[in-house]
Enzyme design. Sequence first.
Site, short mmCIF file in Angstrom:
data_model
loop_
_atom_site.label_atom_id
_atom_site.label_comp_id
_atom_site.label_asym_id
_atom_site.label_seq_id
_atom_site.Cartn_x
_atom_site.Cartn_y
_atom_site.Cartn_z
N GLU A 153 6.65 -5.63 8.38
CA GLU A 153 5.84 -5.08 7.30
C GLU A 153 6.27 -3.65 6.96
O GLU A 153 5.48 -2.70 7.03
CB GLU A 153 4.36 -5.09 7.69
CG GLU A 153 3.82 -6.48 8.01
CD GLU A 153 2.45 -6.43 8.68
OE1 GLU A 153 1.87 -5.33 8.79
OE2 GLU A 153 1.97 -7.49 9.11
N HIS A 170 1.74 -3.59 15.27
CA HIS A 170 2.20 -2.46 14.45
C HIS A 170 2.22 -1.24 15.36
O HIS A 170 1.18 -0.80 15.84
CB HIS A 170 1.27 -2.24 13.26
CG HIS A 170 1.84 -1.37 12.18
ND1 HIS A 170 2.32 -0.09 12.42
CD2 HIS A 170 2.03 -1.59 10.85
CE1 HIS A 170 2.76 0.43 11.29
NE2 HIS A 170 2.60 -0.46 10.33
N LYS A 217 0.83 -1.20 0.00
CA LYS A 217 0.00 0.00 0.00
C LYS A 217 0.86 1.26 0.00
O LYS A 217 0.41 2.32 -0.42
CB LYS A 217 -0.92 0.00 1.21
CG LYS A 217 -0.22 0.09 2.55
CD LYS A 217 -1.17 0.09 3.73
CE LYS A 217 -1.75 -1.27 3.99
NZ LYS A 217 -0.73 -2.28 4.42
#
Length: 365
Positions: A239, A157, A27
Site C-alpha cells: 500500500e 503496516h 489518501k
Amino acid sequence: MDVGYLVQTVDEWKRLLPRVHPFYAIKANPDPVLLHLMKEMNFGFDCASMYEIKTIIDMGVHPSKVVYANTRKQSSHAKYASSVGVDLTTFDDEDELQKIETIAPNMKLLLRISTEGFARSQSEGMAKKFGCSIKNARSLLKKAQLAGLKVQGVSFHVGSGVTSPEAFSRAMREAKMAFVEGSKLGFHMNILDIGGGFPCETATKYCTIKFSKVAEVINKALDEEFHPNEHNDISIIAEPGIYFSMPSTVLVANIIEKRVNGKKCKAAPNIEYFINDGNQSSLFTYKITNGVTPVAMPVAQKHIDAPVFKCKVWGQTCDDDVVLEECELPDMDVGDWIYFTESGWRNLPQEALSKNGLHLTVPFT
C-alpha cells in the site's frame, strides 16, 4: 505534476520489488491525473472510505483492484463497498468481525497484525490504533472461522518514515505465523499485504533510509518466509502512498494577502504572506511530522533571481496555521504563486521528462 518521475518510480519498484504489486494509497494524493495514470499502469488501489472507493470505481477500475484497508469501517461505507463488488478488506478485532458478518459476510478478509514497537516511524500511533498482536491472532482467526467468514491472508503496516528496514522482516515473520495458524483452521491463506512505509528518497528531510535497502530487506524476508517455490499461489501486495505521490507532484499555492512590516529601505523588510492553503488541508503532513518543513519557492520566472527577504507564510485558518515561521522569499504581489519543494518535487531536466515518458513503462501484471 512530474509524469516522467512517476514513471521512474514505477520502473524502480518493478525492478527492486518484482513480487510485490502496489495498491496505491489514494489518501496520499487523490489527484485525478495521478489516479488515471496509475489506472493505465494497472495499479491496485488502497481505499479507506466510501468516498475513496467511489472515486476509484467511477474511474472504471475493476473492484478486484481495490482493497478496503480500514479496520474501523463505518457500516454504511462497508455496505457500499459490498454493493459495488469491493470484497477484500481488513479486520483486527472481534467487533469488526461481527460488523462484517452482519453487513458483508461474503467479503474476503485480511487479518491486520500490529507492528507496535518494531521501529520508530513518523506515524507510530498507527500501530497502537490498528492491528492485533500476534498473541491474539489465533483466537481472532478462530472467531472468524466460527462465524463462517472467509479469511484469505494477513496485512500489516510498519508506519510512514520508518527508521529501520528490519521492521519489515520482523512483520513478515509474524505474518508467516498468522498464515500458519489460519491454514490450520482451514482458511485458504493466499494474500499477503505488506502495507506502506516505503521511503521517498526525493523528500530529503522525510527519508531516513534508502528504498533500495528496504527492498533488499523485504525480498530477503519474502524468500525466507514466503519462498515462491513453496508459496507460488500467494499474491503479495503493498500500500505505497508517499513513495509514488511525493516525487511525482508539487503543491502550488496562491498569495491571497501580504503584510509588510517596516519601510522598504536598505534594511530588508519583514514580509508576511497569506496563502490559500495551509496546515489543515494540503500541508497537514508537515503539521504532524516532526522535523519536516516545506521549502517555499516562487513560481514566476521573474522572481527567480530577485533579492530575497525574511518572510513568514500563513495558512488560511487559525493562529497556529503557520506554514513557515521563517523563510527567504522575494517581494511578491497578491495573486502570485508559491510552490513547495519539500513535498518531494525534484526539478528534472526537460530532456529527462521526455526520455522517461509513459511509453517506456509497461503496466504492472
